[in-house]
Scaffold this active site. Sequence first.
Site, short mmCIF file in Angstrom:
data_model
loop_
_atom_site.label_atom_id
_atom_site.label_comp_id
_atom_site.label_asym_id
_atom_site.label_seq_id
_atom_site.Cartn_x
_atom_site.Cartn_y
_atom_site.Cartn_z
N ASP A 215 0.41 1.41 9.34
CA ASP A 215 -0.06 0.65 10.51
C ASP A 215 0.96 0.60 11.64
O ASP A 215 0.62 0.21 12.76
CB ASP A 215 -0.42 -0.77 10.11
CG ASP A 215 -1.66 -0.83 9.22
OD1 ASP A 215 -2.46 0.12 9.26
OD2 ASP A 215 -1.81 -1.82 8.47
N GLU B 174 5.38 -5.48 5.76
CA GLU B 174 5.75 -6.86 6.09
C GLU B 174 5.76 -7.79 4.88
O GLU B 174 6.63 -8.65 4.75
CB GLU B 174 4.80 -7.42 7.17
CG GLU B 174 3.43 -7.73 6.66
CD GLU B 174 2.56 -8.50 7.62
OE1 GLU B 174 2.93 -9.62 8.02
OE2 GLU B 174 1.47 -7.99 7.93
N MET C 93 -7.93 2.53 9.60
CA MET C 93 -7.20 1.35 9.14
C MET C 93 -6.46 0.69 10.30
O MET C 93 -6.23 1.29 11.34
CB MET C 93 -6.24 1.72 8.01
CG MET C 93 -6.96 1.98 6.69
SD MET C 93 -5.82 2.31 5.34
CE MET C 93 -6.98 2.18 3.96
N GLN D 18 -6.50 8.19 4.81
CA GLN D 18 -5.37 8.12 5.75
C GLN D 18 -4.03 7.92 5.04
O GLN D 18 -2.98 8.23 5.59
CB GLN D 18 -5.59 6.97 6.73
CG GLN D 18 -6.80 7.15 7.62
CD GLN D 18 -7.29 5.82 8.17
OE1 GLN D 18 -6.91 5.41 9.25
NE2 GLN D 18 -8.13 5.13 7.41
N GLY E 121 0.82 -1.20 0.00
CA GLY E 121 0.00 0.00 0.00
C GLY E 121 0.85 1.25 0.00
O GLY E 121 1.92 1.29 0.60
#
Length: 342
Positions: A128, A103, A170, A274, A10
């Site tokens: 995140d 990740e 999120m 976001q 993302g």
Amino acid sequence: MRVGVLTGGGDCPGLNAVIRAIVRKGTQSYGHEFIGYRDGWRGPLEGDHVPLGIPAVRGILPRGGTILGSSRTNPLKTADGVGRIRAALAEQEVGALVVIGGEDTLGVAARLSDEYGVPCVGVPKTIDNDLSATDYTFGFDTAVGIATEAIDRLHTTAESHMRVLVVEVMGRHAGWIALHSGLAGGANAILIPERRFDVDQVCAWVASRFRASYAPIVVIAEGAMPKDGDLVLKDGSLDSFGHVRLSGVGEWLAKEIESRTGKEARTTVLGHVQRGGTPSAFDRWLATRFGLHAIDAVHEGDFGKMVALRGTAIVRVPIAEATSRLKTVDPTLYEEAATFFG
């Protein structure tokens, strides 16, 4: 040396700042040449690349997104993916790859480096903030700022109509955005993936807020789950890394609150807002430092490593170690926030 750069997974604010720092220092200090691979791992899979010199990175520091494009392509799930990447690097005379991602993208880099000898250096990117080897990932601060501003704005409209507003942010497996923005924005309940929530307890917090003549704000991470339920999915599809598409738990919770309390409840899903827009000053600073240290690692031949923030220092850790487990919210931090629930 010719160095390849790619951004996978993302998008997030700060990616361009990393690219700029890598190219500027790598060119000026070390005399390296750069190419940028398009759309994450798809680029080296298909040999799709663009020149990446200093003119290409001028003016991109404050820009969101990534000038290289991104995707969730998984070369390890592609027929002869590793062989195609190695062939592309050899054809383009690329001696090292700087891989900027979360990740999944870095997990691929770890395997390519450790198992197949592809020289990779990793840079941690995710809104995140769930990579365990670094104190912070760039993109997180911007996402929290955007979510906090939204919560601030929603307070006034909630109080004007005396209704419940549920804000979905999120956070697939980690509730860092929900925790930070909810606490900063004065939310009356914060629901995170690390702790299953009791809908009756949430309704009790809502009722308590109304008794105090205030309209409640409930912040919920997209991956949060009720005690007697499961993940709420947008649909049943999976991406190439096996992830389902999340979204909808906020709407589900609003309906539950309305039916159980009789109070009107509405949902705001912040979604990709976001991820978008200009990065915060902190994310520009962190992304720039990551880029500078990543090209140092490349120049020194210290492959299989990821740059990470520890305190105020940038250190190097094995990519495999950095992606071995997720960094989730510490229960003590959640208990601190719970002081303000209800």
